[in-house]
Design a protein around this motif. Structure first.
Motif, PDB file in Angstrom:
ATOM      1  N   PHE A 184       2.557   1.892  -3.205  1.00  0.00           N
ATOM      2  CA  PHE A 184       1.560   2.296  -4.197  1.00  0.00           C
ATOM      3  C   PHE A 184       1.224   3.784  -4.052  1.00  0.00           C
ATOM      4  O   PHE A 184       1.114   4.505  -5.049  1.00  0.00           O
ATOM      5  N   PHE A 185       1.090   4.240  -2.816  1.00  0.00           N
ATOM      6  CA  PHE A 185       0.840   5.665  -2.606  1.00  0.00           C
ATOM      7  C   PHE A 185       1.980   6.502  -3.198  1.00  0.00           C
ATOM      8  O   PHE A 185       1.760   7.556  -3.807  1.00  0.00           O
TER       9      PHE A 185
ATOM     10  N   GLN B 104      -3.504  14.021  -2.420  1.00  0.00           N
ATOM     11  CA  GLN B 104      -4.475  14.038  -3.523  1.00  0.00           C
ATOM     12  C   GLN B 104      -4.088  13.067  -4.617  1.00  0.00           C
ATOM     13  O   GLN B 104      -4.926  12.410  -5.225  1.00  0.00           O
ATOM     14  N   ALA B 105      -2.787  13.026  -4.900  1.00  0.00           N
ATOM     15  CA  ALA B 105      -2.306  12.155  -5.969  1.00  0.00           C
ATOM     16  C   ALA B 105      -2.650  10.705  -5.665  1.00  0.00           C
ATOM     17  O   ALA B 105      -3.137   9.967  -6.524  1.00  0.00           O
ATOM     18  N   ALA B 106      -2.414  10.309  -4.433  1.00  0.00           N
ATOM     19  CA  ALA B 106      -2.695   8.927  -4.062  1.00  0.00           C
ATOM     20  C   ALA B 106      -4.189   8.634  -4.180  1.00  0.00           C
ATOM     21  O   ALA B 106      -4.596   7.587  -4.697  1.00  0.00           O
TER      22      ALA B 106
ATOM     23  N   ALA C 191       1.851   6.698  -6.893  1.00  0.00           N
ATOM     24  CA  ALA C 191       0.757   7.581  -7.282  1.00  0.00           C
ATOM     25  C   ALA C 191       1.223   9.022  -7.309  1.00  0.00           C
ATOM     26  O   ALA C 191       0.956   9.767  -8.250  1.00  0.00           O
TER      27      ALA C 191
ATOM     28  N   PHE D  70       0.660  15.452  -2.589  1.00  0.00           N
ATOM     29  CA  PHE D  70       0.983  14.017  -2.628  1.00  0.00           C
ATOM     30  C   PHE D  70      -0.238  13.183  -2.233  1.00  0.00           C
ATOM     31  O   PHE D  70      -0.517  12.126  -2.812  1.00  0.00           O
TER      32      PHE D  70
ATOM     33  N   LEU E 255       2.519   3.293   9.148  1.00  0.00           N
ATOM     34  CA  LEU E 255       2.110   1.902   8.943  1.00  0.00           C
ATOM     35  C   LEU E 255       2.805   0.971   9.928  1.00  0.00           C
ATOM     36  O   LEU E 255       2.750  -0.248   9.786  1.00  0.00           O
TER      37      LEU E 255
ATOM     38  N   ALA F 207       1.462  10.620   8.868  1.00  0.00           N
ATOM     39  CA  ALA F 207       2.869  10.467   9.262  1.00  0.00           C
ATOM     40  C   ALA F 207       3.805  11.128   8.264  1.00  0.00           C
ATOM     41  O   ALA F 207       4.885  11.608   8.633  1.00  0.00           O
ATOM     42  N   GLY F 208       3.406  11.166   7.014  1.00  0.00           N
ATOM     43  CA  GLY F 208       4.252  11.798   6.010  1.00  0.00           C
ATOM     44  C   GLY F 208       4.652  13.211   6.385  1.00  0.00           C
ATOM     45  O   GLY F 208       5.792  13.630   6.144  1.00  0.00           O
TER      46      GLY F 208
ATOM     47  N   ALA G  49       8.743   8.969   5.780  1.00  0.00           N
ATOM     48  CA  ALA G  49       8.047   9.117   7.067  1.00  0.00           C
ATOM     49  C   ALA G  49       6.675   8.453   7.038  1.00  0.00           C
ATOM     50  O   ALA G  49       6.197   7.961   8.063  1.00  0.00           O
ATOM     51  N   GLY G  50       6.065   8.418   5.870  1.00  0.00           N
ATOM     52  CA  GLY G  50       4.754   7.799   5.774  1.00  0.00           C
ATOM     53  C   GLY G  50       4.729   6.381   6.315  1.00  0.00           C
ATOM     54  O   GLY G  50       3.757   5.960   6.952  1.00  0.00           O
TER      55      GLY G  50
ATOM     56  N   TRP H 291       0.838  -1.207   0.000  1.00  0.00           N
ATOM     57  CA  TRP H 291       0.000   0.000   0.000  1.00  0.00           C
ATOM     58  C   TRP H 291       0.873   1.259   0.000  1.00  0.00           C
ATOM     59  O   TRP H 291       0.663   2.178  -0.800  1.00  0.00           O
TER      60      TRP H 291
ATOM     61  N   HIS I  12       1.490  11.311 -10.627  1.00  0.00           N
ATOM     62  CA  HIS I  12       0.630  12.485 -10.654  1.00  0.00           C
ATOM     63  C   HIS I  12       1.447  13.749 -10.926  1.00  0.00           C
ATOM     64  O   HIS I  12       1.032  14.622 -11.691  1.00  0.00           O
TER      65      HIS I  12
ATOM     66  N   MET J 240      -8.237   0.398   2.557  1.00  0.00           N
ATOM     67  CA  MET J 240      -7.459   1.501   2.001  1.00  0.00           C
ATOM     68  C   MET J 240      -7.505   2.728   2.900  1.00  0.00           C
ATOM     69  O   MET J 240      -6.473   3.331   3.196  1.00  0.00           O
TER      70      MET J 240
ATOM     71  N   ILE K 147      -5.792   5.906  -6.821  1.00  0.00           N
ATOM     72  CA  ILE K 147      -6.566   4.747  -6.387  1.00  0.00           C
ATOM     73  C   ILE K 147      -7.942   4.742  -7.021  1.00  0.00           C
ATOM     74  O   ILE K 147      -8.441   3.727  -7.505  1.00  0.00           O
TER      75      ILE K 147
ATOM     76  N   ARG L  41      -5.304   2.649   5.821  1.00  0.00           N
ATOM     77  CA  ARG L  41      -3.866   2.770   5.536  1.00  0.00           C
ATOM     78  C   ARG L  41      -3.501   4.184   5.134  1.00  0.00           C
ATOM     79  O   ARG L  41      -2.484   4.727   5.525  1.00  0.00           O
ATOM     80  N   ILE L  42      -4.366   4.770   4.327  1.00  0.00           N
ATOM     81  CA  ILE L  42      -4.004   6.052   3.724  1.00  0.00           C
ATOM     82  C   ILE L  42      -3.973   7.163   4.765  1.00  0.00           C
ATOM     83  O   ILE L  42      -3.119   8.054   4.701  1.00  0.00           O
TER      84      ILE L  42
ATOM     85  N   PRO M 283      -3.297   7.086   8.236  1.00  0.00           N
ATOM     86  CA  PRO M 283      -2.066   7.125   9.032  1.00  0.00           C
ATOM     87  C   PRO M 283      -0.814   7.353   8.195  1.00  0.00           C
ATOM     88  O   PRO M 283       0.109   8.028   8.646  1.00  0.00           O
ATOM     89  N   PHE M 284      -0.803   6.800   6.983  1.00  0.00           N
ATOM     90  CA  PHE M 284       0.389   6.958   6.152  1.00  0.00           C
ATOM     91  C   PHE M 284       0.636   8.431   5.832  1.00  0.00           C
ATOM     92  O   PHE M 284       1.737   8.947   6.031  1.00  0.00           O
ATOM     93  N   PHE M 285      -0.399   9.108   5.363  1.00  0.00           N
ATOM     94  CA  PHE M 285      -0.182  10.500   4.957  1.00  0.00           C
ATOM     95  C   PHE M 285      -0.105  11.438   6.145  1.00  0.00           C
ATOM     96  O   PHE M 285       0.560  12.472   6.082  1.00  0.00           O
TER      97      PHE M 285
ATOM     98  N   PHE N 248       8.993  12.808   2.874  1.00  0.00           N
ATOM     99  CA  PHE N 248       7.564  12.658   3.145  1.00  0.00           C
ATOM    100  C   PHE N 248       7.156  11.186   3.092  1.00  0.00           C
ATOM    101  O   PHE N 248       6.516  10.664   4.006  1.00  0.00           O
TER     102      PHE N 248
END
Lengths: 235, 235
Positions: free
Chosen positions: A184-185, B187-189, A188, B185, A231, B226-227, A226-227, A181, A192, B216, B193, B219-220, B222-224, A223
DNA sequence: GTCTATAATGGGATAGAC
DNA sequence: GTCTATCCCATTATAGAC
C-alpha cells in the motif's frame, strides 16, 4: 481552450479542408481525449462538459449524444484503456514471478513489474496514455465512495491483490497484513508521483521532477524493495 | 451538482436547525468546521457554499459575510490551524535531531517526527483536527497549480525542506537528491493514507483500515527507514 | 450579525432542424 | 451524426430589511 486544431484528415483524397462531419467514432474519440486531459488536471467536479466540448472543438450536445451523461463519459475513459493496461501489468507480474535468485531479487522484480509498464506508457505511450495514467492516479487519491471511482475499482482491484499475494508468497516470514501495508505504501508513492502535483519540483527547487521517469524508477524499486526489510523480510 | 448526495442539516423541511443567533465568532467557526469536513470529503469543486451553509445550519449569505468568497473560506480553514500544526511538527523534528545512537536510530527518529504529531492530532485531536488533516492530504494530492493550494504551500513547504536537510545531514553517503526522492515517497504514503480513500480497506478485504493508526505508525516508520538502505544508506 | 430575496452566471441535459 | 437553441436548476455573490 482552443479547440480548432482539428485533424487534417482526408488522407485518401487529399481534399478535406475541414473535418468530415459523419465520423462518429472519431468524434467520440476526440471527446474522450479532451475529457481525459481535463479530468486528469482538475478532477471530476472541476471540469464541465462545456469545457470538454470546447477543448474537443465540438458542440456541447455531442457529448450527450455519444455518452449520455457526464458520469458515463468518465466511465468510458477508463473502459477504453483499462483492459489493455491491466493486462500488460499482469503480464509483467507473471514474468517477474519466473525470476530466479535471492529473495531480494525476486521481490525487486515484482516491485518493478508494477511501475515498469506504467512508466513505459506514461513516457512513450503518447499524450493519451499519459493523461490516462495521470487520471488513474488522480482517482486513486480520491475518496473511494465517490460514484465515478467505481470503474477504477472494477478494473484494477484484483490486479493489485495479485501483487500482494505474489509478495506474500515469497515472504512467509512476514505477516500477510504487513505485506499489505508495505505494498500500500508503494502504491501511494506511485500514484502521488503520477498525479504530477508539482510538489516534488517545488520542494526540490526544481532539481527533481516527476517527469524524470527513468531516474524515478531506479530509485523507487530499490527503495521500496528495501522497505520490506523493515517489516522483517529476510533476504 | 453536489446537493443530492449531501442531504444534511434539514434541507427537506426548510427548518434549518439553527443554533443561537447573534454570536458571530461562533457562527464563523461553525462555517469553518462544516467547510473543513466537506472539502476534505469531496474536494474544492465538489462542495458548494450551499452545502456548507446547510451543514452548518446557517443561511447561505453568512459565508460571504464572514469570508467574502469560496476561495477565501478555503484559505481561512488552512490558516486557522496550520501555524500550530507546523510548529508541533517542527518541535518534534528538533527533538528527533537530539537523539543519540546509530545512524539508523537517528533516521527512524526523524521519520517518526513527521508522522507522530500528525497521527496524534488525527486520532486524539477531535473531529476538527481529523478533518483538517484529511483536507491537507487531499490538497497534497492535487495538482499544485490550482489556486486554492497556495495556503498549503505557504505553511508547509519550508517545514518539509527541513526534514530533507536533517536526513541528508546524517547521510552524507547518499546523494542529496536521492534523499529528496526517499522523503518524497514517504510523504506520498502519509498523504495517501490520510485522505482515507477507503482503498486500503477494500483491497485488504477489511482487514486493514486507514483508521488503524497505531498499527500504521508502527509499520510506516520501520518501512521507510529501511527504504533508505535501498538508496545506499549505511547504518 | 443575521437573514430573505434575488441577481447573474454556469451547470447538465434535451428537442428538433438538418 | 451534427448542431443551434433552449429548458431548468444549481452556483457564487450581493442588496437591503431587520
Amino acid at each position: 481552450m482552443s479547440g480548432n486544431l482539428l485533424k487534417l484528415a482526408g488522407s485518401e483524397t487529399g481534399m478535406a479542408p475541414r473535418v468530415d462531419r459523419r465520423r462518429a467514432p472519431e468524434t467520440a474519440a476526440r471527446i474522450l481525449d479532451s475529457a481525459e486531459t481535463l479530468f486528469a488536471r482538475r478532477g471530476f467536479y472541476g471540469v464541465s462538459l462545456r469545457d470538454i466540448a470546447a477543448e474537443a472543438g465540438v458542440p456541447l450536445a455531442l457529448s450527450h449524444y455519444h455518452f449520455g451523461s457526464k458520469e458515463n463519459l468518465f466511465s468510458a475513459i477508463i473502459d477504453r484503456r483499462a483492459g489493455e493496461h491491466a493486462d500488460s501489468i499482469a503480464a509483467a507480474l507473471a514474468g517477474a514471478m519466473l525470476v530466479e535468485g535471492s529473495r531480494g531479487m525476486r521481490r525487486a522484480a515484482i516491485i518493478r513489474a508494477l511501475i515498469s509498464p506504467i512508466a513505459e506508457r506514461f513516457v512513450h505511450g503518447g499524450p493519451g496514455w499519459k493523461n490516462y495514467i495521470r487520471l488513474l492516479a488522480f482517482v486513486a487519491n480520491h475518496p473511494q465512495e465517490e460514484d465515478y471511482v467505481s470503474p477504477f475499482k472494477r478494473h484494477y482491484d484484483s490486479l493489485i491483490q495479485s501483487f500482494v499475494k505474489a509478495l506474500a508468497a515469497i515472504h512467509p516470514e512476514i505477516a500477510p497484513l504487513d505485506v499489505q501495508w508495505g505494498f500500500f505504501f508503494y502504491q501511494a508513492a506511485i500514484t502521488h508521483i503520477l498525479v504530477e502535483s508539482g510538489m516534488l519540483e517545488r520542494q526540490s527547487g526544481g532539481a527533481l521532477g516527476s517527469g524524470d521517469f527513468a531516474a524515478m524508477v531506479e530509485r523507487i524499486v530499490p527503495f521500496f524493495s528495501a522497505g520490506f526489510l523493515g517489516l522483517g523480510a529476510v533476504d
